[in-house]
Design a protein around this motif. Structure first.
Motif, PDB file in Angstrom:
ATOM      1  N   PHE A   4       0.856  -1.186   0.000  1.00  9.49           N
ATOM      2  CA  PHE A   4       0.000   0.000   0.000  1.00  9.49           C
ATOM      3  C   PHE A   4       0.888   1.230   0.000  1.00  9.49           C
ATOM      4  O   PHE A   4       1.684   1.429   0.908  1.00  9.49           O
ATOM      5  N   GLU A   5       0.756   2.017  -1.045  1.00 10.43           N
ATOM      6  CA  GLU A   5       1.539   3.242  -1.189  1.00 10.43           C
ATOM      7  C   GLU A   5       0.582   4.416  -1.012  1.00 10.43           C
ATOM      8  O   GLU A   5      -0.153   4.771  -1.930  1.00 10.43           O
ATOM      9  N   PRO A   6       0.547   5.023   0.192  1.00 12.44           N
ATOM     10  CA  PRO A   6      -0.442   6.068   0.454  1.00 12.44           C
ATOM     11  C   PRO A   6      -0.341   7.217  -0.539  1.00 12.44           C
ATOM     12  O   PRO A   6       0.736   7.730  -0.815  1.00 12.44           O
ATOM     13  N   GLY A   7      -1.478   7.587  -1.085  1.00  8.83           N
ATOM     14  CA  GLY A   7      -1.524   8.660  -2.058  1.00  8.83           C
ATOM     15  C   GLY A   7      -1.319   8.201  -3.480  1.00  8.83           C
ATOM     16  O   GLY A   7      -1.651   8.922  -4.423  1.00  8.83           O
ATOM     17  N   VAL A   8      -0.786   6.989  -3.662  1.00 13.16           N
ATOM     18  CA  VAL A   8      -0.522   6.453  -5.003  1.00 13.16           C
ATOM     19  C   VAL A   8      -1.577   5.425  -5.394  1.00 13.16           C
ATOM     20  O   VAL A   8      -2.099   5.449  -6.499  1.00 13.16           O
ATOM     21  N   ASN A   9      -1.878   4.485  -4.469  1.00 13.87           N
ATOM     22  CA  ASN A   9      -2.972   3.567  -4.762  1.00 13.87           C
ATOM     23  C   ASN A   9      -4.051   3.666  -3.684  1.00 13.87           C
ATOM     24  O   ASN A   9      -3.817   4.128  -2.573  1.00 13.87           O
ATOM     25  N   GLY A  10      -5.244   3.265  -4.065  1.00 18.40           N
ATOM     26  CA  GLY A  10      -6.377   3.259  -3.153  1.00 18.40           C
ATOM     27  C   GLY A  10      -7.014   1.894  -3.168  1.00 18.40           C
ATOM     28  O   GLY A  10      -6.422   0.912  -3.628  1.00 18.40           O
ATOM     29  N   LEU A  11      -8.235   1.806  -2.648  1.00 18.02           N
ATOM     30  CA  LEU A  11      -8.911   0.522  -2.546  1.00 18.02           C
ATOM     31  C   LEU A  11     -10.394   0.669  -2.892  1.00 18.02           C
ATOM     32  O   LEU A  11     -11.031   1.660  -2.526  1.00 18.02           O
ATOM     33  N   ILE A  12     -10.919  -0.333  -3.601  1.00 17.90           N
ATOM     34  CA  ILE A  12     -12.359  -0.560  -3.644  1.00 17.90           C
ATOM     35  C   ILE A  12     -12.631  -1.660  -2.628  1.00 17.90           C
ATOM     36  O   ILE A  12     -11.925  -2.676  -2.596  1.00 17.90           O
ATOM     37  N   TYR A  13     -13.619  -1.478  -1.770  1.00 16.31           N
ATOM     38  CA  TYR A  13     -13.937  -2.536  -0.813  1.00 16.31           C
ATOM     39  C   TYR A  13     -15.453  -2.733  -0.731  1.00 16.31           C
ATOM     40  O   TYR A  13     -16.216  -1.776  -0.682  1.00 16.31           O
ATOM     41  N   GLN A  14     -15.856  -4.001  -0.760  1.00 19.58           N
ATOM     42  CA  GLN A  14     -17.273  -4.373  -0.777  1.00 19.58           C
ATOM     43  C   GLN A  14     -17.600  -5.087   0.526  1.00 19.58           C
ATOM     44  O   GLN A  14     -16.984  -6.096   0.877  1.00 19.58           O
ATOM     45  N   TYR A  15     -18.583  -4.527   1.254  1.00 20.88           N
ATOM     46  CA  TYR A  15     -18.944  -5.077   2.555  1.00 20.88           C
ATOM     47  C   TYR A  15     -20.454  -4.976   2.738  1.00 20.88           C
ATOM     48  O   TYR A  15     -21.030  -3.890   2.574  1.00 20.88           O
ATOM     49  N   LYS A  16     -21.075  -6.107   3.033  1.00 26.92           N
ATOM     50  CA  LYS A  16     -22.513  -6.176   3.255  1.00 26.92           C
ATOM     51  C   LYS A  16     -23.303  -5.552   2.089  1.00 26.92           C
ATOM     52  O   LYS A  16     -24.245  -4.783   2.288  1.00 26.92           O
ATOM     53  N   ILE A  27     -22.479  -3.324  -0.066  1.00 29.17           N
ATOM     54  CA  ILE A  27     -22.186  -1.935  -0.434  1.00 29.17           C
ATOM     55  C   ILE A  27     -20.743  -1.831  -0.913  1.00 29.17           C
ATOM     56  O   ILE A  27     -19.819  -2.328  -0.264  1.00 29.17           O
ATOM     57  N   THR A  28     -20.554  -1.171  -2.048  1.00 29.85           N
ATOM     58  CA  THR A  28     -19.214  -0.931  -2.592  1.00 29.85           C
ATOM     59  C   THR A  28     -18.787   0.491  -2.249  1.00 29.85           C
ATOM     60  O   THR A  28     -19.523   1.449  -2.502  1.00 29.85           O
ATOM     61  N   ARG A  29     -17.601   0.602  -1.670  1.00 28.68           N
ATOM     62  CA  ARG A  29     -17.049   1.914  -1.312  1.00 28.68           C
ATOM     63  C   ARG A  29     -15.684   2.087  -1.960  1.00 28.68           C
ATOM     64  O   ARG A  29     -14.984   1.109  -2.222  1.00 28.68           O
ATOM     65  N   PHE A  30     -15.311   3.361  -2.143  1.00 29.64           N
ATOM     66  CA  PHE A  30     -14.039   3.689  -2.783  1.00 29.64           C
ATOM     67  C   PHE A  30     -13.177   4.520  -1.827  1.00 29.64           C
ATOM     68  O   PHE A  30     -13.635   5.540  -1.294  1.00 29.64           O
ATOM     69  N   PHE A  31     -11.969   4.047  -1.614  1.00 31.92           N
ATOM     70  CA  PHE A  31     -10.936   4.874  -0.977  1.00 31.92           C
ATOM     71  C   PHE A  31     -10.015   5.289  -2.113  1.00 31.92           C
ATOM     72  O   PHE A  31      -9.176   4.506  -2.573  1.00 31.92           O
ATOM     73  N   MET A  32     -10.199   6.516  -2.599  1.00 28.26           N
ATOM     74  CA  MET A  32      -9.461   6.962  -3.777  1.00 28.26           C
ATOM     75  C   MET A  32      -7.992   7.224  -3.425  1.00 28.26           C
ATOM     76  O   MET A  32      -7.669   7.569  -2.281  1.00 28.26           O
ATOM     77  N   PRO A  33      -7.088   7.070  -4.393  1.00 25.97           N
ATOM     78  CA  PRO A  33      -5.673   7.319  -4.097  1.00 25.97           C
ATOM     79  C   PRO A  33      -5.405   8.674  -3.446  1.00 25.97           C
ATOM     80  O   PRO A  33      -4.609   8.753  -2.495  1.00 25.97           O
ATOM     81  N   ILE A  80     -14.765  -9.017   3.551  1.00 26.26           N
ATOM     82  CA  ILE A  80     -14.718  -7.808   2.725  1.00 26.26           C
ATOM     83  C   ILE A  80     -13.858  -8.097   1.509  1.00 26.26           C
ATOM     84  O   ILE A  80     -12.750  -8.626   1.644  1.00 26.26           O
ATOM     85  N   VAL A  81     -14.354  -7.769   0.351  1.00 25.92           N
ATOM     86  CA  VAL A  81     -13.597  -7.968  -0.893  1.00 25.92           C
ATOM     87  C   VAL A  81     -12.856  -6.664  -1.220  1.00 25.92           C
ATOM     88  O   VAL A  81     -13.479  -5.603  -1.362  1.00 25.92           O
ATOM     89  N   TYR A  82     -11.535  -6.746  -1.322  1.00 24.98           N
ATOM     90  CA  TYR A  82     -10.709  -5.568  -1.590  1.00 24.98           C
ATOM     91  C   TYR A  82     -10.087  -5.654  -2.983  1.00 24.98           C
ATOM     92  O   TYR A  82      -9.675  -6.727  -3.429  1.00 24.98           O
ATOM     93  N   THR A  83      -9.975  -4.495  -3.633  1.00 25.36           N
ATOM     94  CA  THR A  83      -9.293  -4.400  -4.919  1.00 25.36           C
ATOM     95  C   THR A  83      -8.443  -3.133  -4.921  1.00 25.36           C
ATOM     96  O   THR A  83      -8.919  -2.056  -4.530  1.00 25.36           O
ATOM     97  N   PHE A  84      -7.190  -3.246  -5.324  1.00 24.96           N
ATOM     98  CA  PHE A  84      -6.336  -2.074  -5.467  1.00 24.96           C
ATOM     99  C   PHE A  84      -6.802  -1.230  -6.658  1.00 24.96           C
ATOM    100  O   PHE A  84      -7.262  -1.764  -7.681  1.00 24.96           O
ATOM    101  N   ILE A  85      -6.652   0.081  -6.543  1.00 27.22           N
ATOM    102  CA  ILE A  85      -6.910   0.973  -7.674  1.00 27.22           C
ATOM    103  C   ILE A  85      -5.810   2.024  -7.775  1.00 27.22           C
ATOM    104  O   ILE A  85      -5.147   2.343  -6.777  1.00 27.22           O
ATOM    105  N   GLU A  86      -5.617   2.542  -8.978  1.00 27.30           N
ATOM    106  CA  GLU A  86      -4.760   3.693  -9.217  1.00 27.30           C
ATOM    107  C   GLU A  86      -5.557   4.703 -10.037  1.00 27.30           C
ATOM    108  O   GLU A  86      -6.602   4.361 -10.609  1.00 27.30           O
ATOM    109  N   SER A  87      -5.070   5.928 -10.100  1.00 25.66           N
ATOM    110  CA  SER A  87      -5.876   6.966 -10.730  1.00 25.66           C
ATOM    111  C   SER A  87      -5.000   8.045 -11.353  1.00 25.66           C
ATOM    112  O   SER A  87      -3.798   8.109 -11.130  1.00 25.66           O
TER     113      SER A  87
END
Length: 603
Positions: A119-131, A133-139, A182-189
């Protein structure tokens, strides 16, 4: 995007759409390589004294997506608080996801450079699905939400999805976020932010490019010193801490200390030294005036005792008397004395010197504390056992004390003969202990990345005294410098996504970077030492690396461009400690400004 004008046009049309309901047209659909399967887009509005608002969406095309986001932003109850048509007030952050890839949350780390789960803070973020609901932690959330570590990240996510309600303990929240289904996926932007009428690309949430030249170096150094003055309290103390993300001056490490707020007398004196470095640069007498006021605050903490039947004094603060408090206090007063010749603090100068000398034991070891509430019932610690000395040991305090003694010895007029001899004898004993004995006695406390920049500064001064130009002292400075530079991120050992690591340090390769101005103060001392002994080759080698550190440090400067997410301008022109961690402390400014001011004088 094709050009800067395209960016301006694109942002201008978003702003017009927000203001007038004129939709974004299809002409933009070919921009950014929009992929309807992953290209989630978020637009965030920032404006001083407002809470930011944002919305994210993904439709079949870029234009449809943006129009949906605009529609939802305008439905926000706080939307009317934003001056959309004022490019100086309302700043727009545009971010589009460009990449998704697998994430194993149980192995998420910031410590292994080549890990697929880094995890590189500010460079990648996460999509996470819980109960469901899909949420985004953007880079860019790493930057705007002040996230630096996996622990901070998962604690933050636990609050977003409700897991935090299960426990108040952060460690348990972190554990649950790794173990819950919780299902996690890395994202970049790709991300861009408006600044007046310009559009700035973001790297790790920070606007780029960052210019680096002599004029810019001077400008940011002076502005950061002026920040200390702007945030000086009426009693002469400095604002100790500010977190722009939480908009609080309550220290994160001492949240229970509210009245008075937590402060640290060593870092206070560091602030005084910084003002005097500013005076060296431009001769502004306001720095002298404010430095004097800050010294008066230091003196308000003093207690007295006797050393060899003579007056001695020391700072007593937060129920402790630290050797470093006396040491940096003396350094601060000496800088003022050297620049002004003002004898009004002569009694305190002499008293601090005597106190420091009283803390040198028969073996040359400087005792870290004179008063500590956990030892000797909070009374003076005068003859501690070896075990207690080890418990009171500090890496930093002896160097701070020796720097103060060196400045006093070299610059004070009419030092009493016996005192001058005592300083020379005990300082030599202390230096010999630190250079030769400490690595053996306290070997278990040494880290892979040296940190004794104060001792490096002390030796820079002491070698100017007859009998102190010893090779082992000089070797200590250059060996620590060499080891620091061997633990520096460079163009050769840094990944493409981590180019802003260059010039920063690590304990173990792969650590999140330490852009550490305090260590750089030791390195710039090594440069001055190399010049003093006329070792031009070593001076050139040090300079080349110092410039890398200075460039890296610039990404921790809170510029007008970079403070878009701050609720107000309180942190403007200060230095942060970390790339994405937003908090500012008096010493994050002090170390940066002192290092850069000394570097500037060499250019």
């Amino acid at each position: 995007m094709n050009s800067s004008e395209d960016f301006k046009s694109f942002f201008s049309d978003i702003r017009i759409s927000l203001e007038t309901n004129i939709p974004i047209t299809k002409e933009y659909d070919s921009l950014f390589n929009f992929d309807k399967s992953i290209s989630q887009i978020y637009i965030t509005l920032f404006q001083e004294n407002n809470n930011s608002i944002r919305w994210g969406s993904r439709r079949d095309t870029l234009s449809k997506t943006i129009n949906r986001v605009v529609e939802k932003l305008k439905q926000n109850n706080d939307f009317s608080n934003f001056s959309i048509n004022n490019t100086k007030k309302c700043r727009i952050l545009f971010e589009i996801i460009t990449k998704e890839y697998a994430c194993n949350i149980r192995n998420l780390t910031t410590l292994k450079m080549d890990s697929p789960n880094r995890f590189e803070p500010g460079v990648n973020g996460l999509i996470y699905q819980y109960k469901g609901i899909t949420r985004f932690f953007m880079p860019t959330d790493g930057y705007t939400k002040s996230i630096m570590s996996v622990r901070q990240l998962l604690n933050y996510l636990s609050k977003q999805c409700g897991v935090s309600k299960l426990t108040d303990k952060i460690s348990e929240r972190v554990h649950l976020m790794r173990r819950e289904p919780i299902v996690y996926t890395f994202i970049e932007s790709l991300a861009y932010v408006s600044f007046n009428n310009e559009v700035l690309k973001l790297e790790r949430g920070y606007p780029i490019p960052i210019d680096f030249n002599k004029e810019m170096l001077y400008d940011k150094t002076i502005k950061s010193i002026d920040w200390l003055i702007k945030n000086m309290n009426n009693d002469g103390s400095f604002l100790y801490y500010y977190d722009p993300y939480k908009d609080t001056i309550v220290d994160d490490m001492h949240p229970e200390m509210l009245d008075p707020l937590y402060n640290n007398i060593l870092r206070h004196s560091g602030g005084t030294i910084t003002l005097l470095r500013g005076y060296e640069l431009n001769g502004n007498k306001l720095y002298l005036k404010k430095a004097k006021k800050s010294i008066d605050f230091l003196l308000s903490t003093f207690r007295t005792h006797k050393y060899k039947k003579e007056f001695a004094c020391y700072p007593f603060f937060n129920k402790k008397s630290k050797l470093g408090g006396a040491g940096i206090g003396l350094v601060a007063i000496m800088h003022y004395y050297i620049k002004t010749g003002d004898e009004s603090y002569r009694k305190e100068m002499d008293g601090l010197v005597r106190h420091i000398l009283s803390r040198v034991d028969k073996d040359g070891e400087l005792i870290g504390y004179y008063i500590h509430p956990k030892f000797n019932n909070g009374k003076a610690i005068t003859n501690p056992s070896d075990n207690i000395k080890k418990e009171l040991f500090s890496f930093y305090y002896p160097g701070e004390a020796l720097l103060g003694l060196a400045l006093y010895y070299l610059h004070t007029k009419d030092i009493e003969k016996n005192l001058k001899e005592d300083i020379k004898i005990k300082s030599k004993m202390a230096l010999d202990f630190l250079v030769d004995v400490r690595p053996i006695k306290y070997d278990y406390l040494f880290d892979s990345l040296p940190a004794d920049a104060w001792l490096m500064q002390a030796i820079e001064e002491w070698i100017k005294v007859d009998g102190f130009k010893k090779q082992n002292y000089i070797d200590f400075v250059f060996n620590d410098t060499k080891t620091m530079l061997e633990h520096m991120y460079t163009e050769e050992n840094t990944l493409q996504t981590n180019k802003d690591y260059i010039g920063g340090f690590y304990y173990d390769y792969g650590d999140h970077v330490y852009h550490d101005a305090s260590r750089c103060e030791g390195i710039v001392s090594a440069y001055y030492l190399a010049k003093y002994i006329k070792d031009e080759e070593k001076a050139k080698w040090i300079m080349n690396n110092m410039l890398l550190s200075a460039k890296g440090l610039m990404k921790t400067f809170n510029s007008e461009e970079s403070t878009y997410s701050h609720p107000n301008n309180k942190a403007l022109h200060s230095f942060r400690f970390k790339l994405t961690r937003q908090w500012v402390r008096v010493d994050s400014v002090q170390h940066a400004a002192c290092f850069l001011s000394r570097l500037y004088k060499t250019l």
